[in-house]
Write an enzyme that holds these catalytic residues in place. Structure first.
Site, PDB file in Angstrom:
ATOM      1  N   ASP A 189      -5.436  -5.604  -6.747  1.00 43.90           N
ATOM      2  CA  ASP A 189      -5.116  -5.388  -5.339  1.00 43.90           C
ATOM      3  C   ASP A 189      -3.599  -5.509  -5.263  1.00 43.90           C
ATOM      4  OD1 ASP A 189      -4.363  -5.891  -2.644  1.00 43.90           O
ATOM      5  OD2 ASP A 189      -6.466  -6.261  -2.186  1.00 43.90           O
ATOM      6  N   HIS A 190      -2.922  -4.411  -4.968  1.00 46.05           N
ATOM      7  CA  HIS A 190      -1.461  -4.447  -5.132  1.00 46.05           C
ATOM      8  C   HIS A 190      -0.786  -5.431  -4.173  1.00 46.05           C
ATOM      9  CE1 HIS A 190      -1.276  -1.457  -1.817  1.00 46.05           C
ATOM     10  NE2 HIS A 190      -0.052  -1.880  -1.647  1.00 46.05           N
ATOM     11  N   HIS A 252      -6.788  -5.697   1.119  1.00 47.10           N
ATOM     12  CA  HIS A 252      -5.451  -6.218   1.424  1.00 47.10           C
ATOM     13  C   HIS A 252      -5.444  -7.296   2.516  1.00 47.10           C
ATOM     14  CE1 HIS A 252      -4.505  -2.999  -1.121  1.00 47.10           C
ATOM     15  NE2 HIS A 252      -4.316  -2.049  -0.237  1.00 47.10           N
TER      16      HIS A 252
END
Ligand code: NDP
Ligand SMILES: O=C1O[C@H](COP(=O)(O)O)[C@@H](O)[C@H](O)[C@H]1O
Length: 503
Positions: A189-190, A252
């Site tokens: 998950d960036h 996010h």
């Protein structure tokens, strides 16, 4: 002097195999991040970079294409010596999961490369492909023995989205876990690659002053905002199947929520941190269909202006269905059922084509209980917020009341601000460096564990189901460039609260 776990060791020798190397993610983020690691001398001494494409091409052609991407997307000026060092070891391999013999050939080719470069057989497979290819590729890797350990390590890096709902996420976890162990799966998950997101852990657990007030006794509610100015652009076919909720919330926004709401882990290691994150997500109250509808707002954008750009109606975007009911904006009210957070609502909002770009967590403290200053009723005091700015205002701000200089007690709200850029000269980054480096050294603190992913989907599933059933009914519209649908304000207003102004 900075303290902490600072020593950055070189990763073990390994092969770094990118599936989907011809795609956008590989060109725009993965290879530029590898370049930044190479520039900081943080790649292994003995390293094979392998790009896998379904239609083969020469190594030179792939190198040229990645070099072009690097020149366009690098976050620092490209030094030829560094890019050469990175890309000279690049090999392109042709393999398509629909053509099993191509994976047998790949397995042989990879083993030969590793023997020639003496990498010791450690392998990291990065699935930078559309999600429907994650499982077919993994199965082929398993069938051909490329995931077998043979005395070296194997890691599988899986991009988002991880599933499209609870059932599909469970199925994907269960199939992948037949091929590799949990600790070998790195679900990216960036958001966890962002400094400001990692700093939530430090803010909470490296400072003693917040913990006594970080609970229902002092916090009135929490607002999590991820507002984008970008519209859906050319991603119509992906986005229309996905929508704002699936695209952003279980991944996010829940990273932000879990870091803010988790209990203190007993140790800073992957097991302890991820266990606490999973726990808090699983404490999100399940909502009935009626509750889910009452506690949510969804909207779709209409044409409008953002700065100099004219944005067209969402429904006019190529590959978006004419009467699409896909939401481009979602706002939710969630309750966490545990001792710390009982009675403290978490309000989440995210959307595309909004007037202001802002990602932040705003923690709203309870107001002073009594208006001692008889010139000011409690309600007139500015609200006490601690705001964790993730982007673009990277920093932390504390909003409190202060006396206006002068003979009488006049009170006004002010803000005390910490901005990263004032204190630190940070290296330019894509946000993927830490994540890729961590995969190579085998540290999965910043990756999602199966239970967290499933808990996230479980929490949003009532909204997915209720919205699907309701169809167009209840779907609001909002003008591109605005703050989003008006009903999002009502979601808080009926609780006697309001969204923090982002302007
Ligand atoms: N792009 C971005 O900014 C971000 C992307 N992601 C995620 O990263 C992944 C890749 O995204 P992106 O690069 O944009 O996607 P692309 O659509 O550009 O696809 C990447 C590559 O995957 C290969 N591919 C496509 N279909 C298949 C298939 N059925 N089997 C095997 N390979 C296939 C193609 O390469 P070829 O035809 O050469 O084999 C293609 O170039 C997605 O899961 C996305 O959700 C996550 C965050 C940001
Ligand atoms: O994963 C995604 O994230 C981006 C937003 O990321 P940010 O780092 O710019 O906040 C979003 O635009 C995209 O739709 C989504 O797939």
């Amino acid at each position: 002097m900075a303290v902490g776990q600072t020593a950055q060791k070189k990763p073990d020798p390994c092969s770094f195999v990118i599936f989907g190397v011809t795609g956008d993610l590989a060109h725009r983020l993965v290879v530029p991040a590898l370049y930044n690691l190479a520039a900081s001398d943080l790649l292994p001494e003995r390293f094979c970079l392998v790009g896998v494409a379904r239609k083969g091409m020469t190594d030179d052609k792939l190198r040229d294409s990645l070099m072009k991407g690097l020149r366009e997307f690098a976050t620092q000026p490209v030094d030829d010596a560094v890019s050469l060092r990175l890309l000279q070891c690049l090999t392109c391999i042709e393999a398509d999961p629909k053509d099993p013999p191509s994976f047998d050939a790949m397995s042989k080719q990879l083993a030969e490369l590793e023997a020639a470069r003496n990498t010791g057989g450690n392998r990291l497979f990065y699935l930078a492909t559309p999600p429907n290819a994650f499982l077919p590729i993994s199965r082929e890797l398993g069938r051909t023995g490329m995931l077998a350990e043979n005395g070296a390590w194997r890691r599988l890096v899986v991009e988002k989205p991880f599933g499209t709902d609870l059932v599909s996420a469970r199925a994907l976890n269960s199939e992948l876990l037949k091929l590799v162990d949990e600790h070998e799966i790195y679900r990216i998950d960036h958001y966890l690659g962002k400094e400001t997101v990692q700093n939530i852990l430090v803010l909470r657990f490296a400072n003693g002053m917040f913990e006594p007030i970080w609970n229902r006794n002092h916090i009135d509610h929490v607002q999590i905002t991820v507002n984008e100015q970008l519209g859906v652009g050319h991603r119509g076919s992906f986005y229309d199947q996905t929508g704002a909720l699936r695209d952003m919330v279980p991944n996010h926004l829940f990273q932000l929520l879990s870091l803010v709401a988790m209990e203190p882990p007993i140790r800073f290691d992957a097991h302890s941190v991820r266990a606490e994150k999973a726990d808090v997500l699983s404490a999100i109250q399940a909502q009935s269909e009626a509750e889910a509808l009452r506690n949510s707002v969804r909207g779709q954008y209409l044409a409008g202006r953002i700065g100099d750009s004219q944005i067209e109606d969402y429904r006019k975007i190529e590959d978006v269905a004419a009467g699409s009911t896909t939401e481009t904006y979602a706002a939710l009210k969630l309750i966490i059922d545990n001792w710390r957070w009982a009675g403290v609502p978490f309000y989440l909002r995210t959307g595309k084509a909004l007037g202001v770009k802002r990602t932040e967590v705003a923690i709203k403290f309870k107001q002073a209980p009594f208006a001692m200053f008889n010139c000011t009723p409690v309600e007139a005091l500015a609200q006490n917020y601690l705001v964790i700015g993730v982007a673009p205002n990277e920093g932390i701000a504390l909003q409190f009341n202060t006396k206006v200089p002068g003979p009488s007690i006049l009170i006004d709200g002010v803000e005390m601000k910490f901005r990263y850029k004032d204190y630190f000269k940070a290296e330019p980054s894509t946000g993927y460096e830490t994540l890729i480096y961590d995969c190579m050294i085998g540290d999965n603190i910043l990756f999602q564990r199966a239970d967290s992913v499933e808990a996230g989907w479980k929490a949003v599933q009532p909204f997915i189901d209720a919205w699907k059933k309701a169809g167009a009914e209840g779907l609001q519209t909002y003008k591109a460039g605005s703050e989003g649908p008006e009903d999002a304000n009502e979601l808080l207003r009926r609780d006697g609260r309001s969204w923090r102004k982002l302007g």
